[in-house]
Design a protein around this motif. Structure first.
Motif, PDB file in Angstrom:
ATOM      1  N   ILE A  18      -4.798   8.575   0.669  1.00 38.48           N
ATOM      2  CA  ILE A  18      -4.857   8.209   2.088  1.00 38.48           C
ATOM      3  C   ILE A  18      -4.233   6.831   2.275  1.00 38.48           C
ATOM      4  O   ILE A  18      -4.845   5.811   1.964  1.00 38.48           O
ATOM      5  CB  ILE A  18      -6.320   8.228   2.577  1.00 38.48           C
ATOM      6  N   ASP A  19      -3.000   6.812   2.744  1.00 36.43           N
ATOM      7  CA  ASP A  19      -2.311   5.545   2.978  1.00 36.43           C
ATOM      8  C   ASP A  19      -2.666   5.073   4.387  1.00 36.43           C
ATOM      9  O   ASP A  19      -2.492   5.810   5.351  1.00 36.43           O
ATOM     10  CB  ASP A  19      -0.794   5.735   2.846  1.00 36.43           C
ATOM     11  N   THR A  20      -3.215   3.876   4.481  1.00 35.43           N
ATOM     12  CA  THR A  20      -3.655   3.370   5.787  1.00 35.43           C
ATOM     13  C   THR A  20      -2.797   2.183   6.237  1.00 35.43           C
ATOM     14  O   THR A  20      -2.101   1.574   5.428  1.00 35.43           O
ATOM     15  CB  THR A  20      -5.125   2.892   5.744  1.00 35.43           C
TER      16      THR A  20
ATOM     17  N   LYS B  51       0.837  -1.209   0.000  1.00 37.51           N
ATOM     18  CA  LYS B  51       0.000   0.000   0.000  1.00 37.51           C
ATOM     19  C   LYS B  51       0.868   1.253   0.000  1.00 37.51           C
ATOM     20  O   LYS B  51       0.667   2.156  -0.802  1.00 37.51           O
ATOM     21  CB  LYS B  51      -0.918   0.018   1.236  1.00 37.51           C
ATOM     22  N   SER B  52       1.840   1.282   0.915  1.00 37.34           N
ATOM     23  CA  SER B  52       2.695   2.472   1.009  1.00 37.34           C
ATOM     24  C   SER B  52       3.561   2.612  -0.237  1.00 37.34           C
ATOM     25  O   SER B  52       3.799   3.724  -0.709  1.00 37.34           O
ATOM     26  CB  SER B  52       3.572   2.398   2.258  1.00 37.34           C
ATOM     27  N   SER B  53       4.003   1.485  -0.777  1.00 39.58           N
ATOM     28  CA  SER B  53       4.804   1.539  -2.005  1.00 39.58           C
ATOM     29  C   SER B  53       3.989   2.126  -3.146  1.00 39.58           C
ATOM     30  O   SER B  53       4.490   2.934  -3.933  1.00 39.58           O
ATOM     31  CB  SER B  53       5.282   0.133  -2.400  1.00 39.58           C
TER      32      SER B  53
ATOM     33  N   GLU C  61       4.539  -1.483   9.216  1.00 40.47           N
ATOM     34  CA  GLU C  61       5.403  -0.300   9.198  1.00 40.47           C
ATOM     35  C   GLU C  61       4.534   0.963   9.279  1.00 40.47           C
ATOM     36  O   GLU C  61       4.867   1.924   9.959  1.00 40.47           O
ATOM     37  CB  GLU C  61       6.260  -0.296   7.923  1.00 40.47           C
ATOM     38  N   THR C  62       3.418   0.948   8.568  1.00 44.39           N
ATOM     39  CA  THR C  62       2.490   2.081   8.620  1.00 44.39           C
ATOM     40  C   THR C  62       1.512   1.831   9.759  1.00 44.39           C
ATOM     41  O   THR C  62       0.687   0.935   9.677  1.00 44.39           O
ATOM     42  CB  THR C  62       1.701   2.202   7.300  1.00 44.39           C
ATOM     43  N   ARG C  63       1.613   2.619  10.813  1.00 44.20           N
ATOM     44  CA  ARG C  63       0.721   2.385  11.945  1.00 44.20           C
ATOM     45  C   ARG C  63      -0.209   3.566  12.185  1.00 44.20           C
ATOM     46  O   ARG C  63      -1.009   3.569  13.096  1.00 44.20           O
ATOM     47  CB  ARG C  63       1.531   2.034  13.196  1.00 44.20           C
TER      48      ARG C  63
HETATM   49 MG    MG Z   1       2.307   0.730   4.722  1.00 43.76          MG
END
Ligand code: MG
Ligand code: GDP
Lengths: 215, 123
Positions: A89-91, A40-42, A65-67
């Motif tokens: 919106i990165d969740t 997702k973040s990538s 990693e994304t909290r």
């Molecule tokens: Mg992430």
């Protein structure tokens, strides 16, 4: 038609035009959901990099990693001569289980692992709450993994019940084990697009599908 | 030892979403796999995940959930489903939800024979 009603008509047309411009310029809140480590973040970074020239989220092979929710505002995307503004919106994504022992594999102290696990649970709760604040959702899946194992049926069901458009992104097609067909057959009623967020593969196709579902 | 608990529709039909979810979570925290007759609404499922997240601790690592008849062709749930279809004769299995404590489902995935063992014991 008398002059007065002609004038009113003209006025309404004028109003409608203005409104349609506003509608066009309306920023679409695009939420990235999906399991942990699907990319997702990538993908958020890839989109942000493509249109703003900068990344937005930290990426890691360590799960969760994304909290917390990360938002990148006013990302203007062009596709097929059309232009739309998005808030990305990165969740943290949605998980139904979190095991602090999973973190211990990554040279982390027990205390740090526990803290991460605690933050991760909060992150999932936040991600669920944010489902109320999105206009459109990308469900990012790892196409090398069994799609039936991924607990996304829940969010997809939730979104479908509220008529929120969904695009399923089968990520990591750069890997040999990737199997986009399998994702397609798991979610036959949805549009599925294969990409590699890491390598930037098939992003054109992705933007095209994105514009198709927000239409 | 694997333990199962069957919750018939009549047992939760009159409960509020909040109570339904507390009930299910209480059983899961007790290390049992729950076979629920019926399905959660999308809102209930979201609430269930929220509540699960707030109850995670050293002992309870969360849950796995699946509705029978959905996207479960190749996973652990299918194994349970098949065995249970035999076992729970007379119950309409296609409208069922299975909820398992994550740690137990992990064990089942590692050693699917456990399910067979379980159903043998139940017969
Ligand atoms: Mg992430
Ligand atoms: N090979 C490959 N790896 C990827 C791709 N996208 C993400 N990854 C890797 O997958 C891991 C998790 O990525 P991340 O973006 O943090 O996932 P998130 O948890 O969904 O946000 C990282 O190690 C990434 O480098 C991709 O398209 N191809």
């Amino acid at each position: 038609m008398d002059k007065a009603s002609k004038n009113t008509m003209g006025f309404f047309d004028y109003l409608k035009n203005i409104l349609s411009i506003f509608q066009f310029k309306k920023t679409i809140r695009l939420g990235l959901y999906g399991p942990v480590n699907a990319g997702k973040s990538s993908l958020a970074n890839r989109i942000s990099l493509d249109w703003l020239g900068e990344e937005m989220s930290a990426v890691s092979k360590i799960p969760h990693e994304t909290r917390e929710i990360k938002v990148k505002e006013k990302v203007r995307i062009n596709s097929n001569g059309k232009e739309l503004d998005f808030n990305l919106i990165d969740t943290p994504g949605i998980a139904t289980k979190i095991d602090f022992e999973d973190f211990l594999k990554y040279k982390m102290s027990k205390k740090e692992a526990k803290r991460r696990a605690k933050e991760a649970t909060q992150g999932v709760i936040e991600a669920i709450k944010w489902l109320e604040n999105v206009d459109c959702v990308l469900v990012v899946l790892d196409s090398t993994e069994n799609p039936y194992d991924q607990v996304n049926v829940t969010i997809i069901g939730n979104l479908a019940a509220r008529d929120i458009p969904v695009l399923i992104v089968a990520n990591k097609v750069d890997l040999r084990r990737a199997n986009v067909k399998r994702v397609e057959s798991a979610f036959p009623q949805y549009k599925v697009i294969g990409v590699s967020a890491l390598k930037g593969k098939n992003m054109e196709g992705f933007y095209k599908e994105l514009f198709d579902i927000v239409r | 030892m694997l333990r199962l608990q069957f919750i018939p529709y009549t047992e939760i039909a009159s409960l509020t979403s909040e109570n339904k979810i507390s009930k299910v979570l209480r059983i899961a925290k007790n290390n049992r796999i729950i076979l629920l007759e019926g399905k959660f609404s999308p809102e209930e499922e979201a609430l269930l995940i929220e509540r699960t997240m707030s109850s995670i601790n050293r002992r309870f690592k969360g849950i796995e959930i699946c509705s029978v008849g959905d996207y479960s062709k190749e996973d652990w749930v299918n194994k349970i489903k098949k065995s249970l279809a035999k076992m729970l004769l007379g119950v309409n299995a296609s409208g069922m939800t299975i909820i398992g404590p994550a740690s137990i489902v992990k064990e089942i995935k590692r050693d699917p024979d456990k399910i067979e063992l379980l159903t043998k014991n139940m017969r």
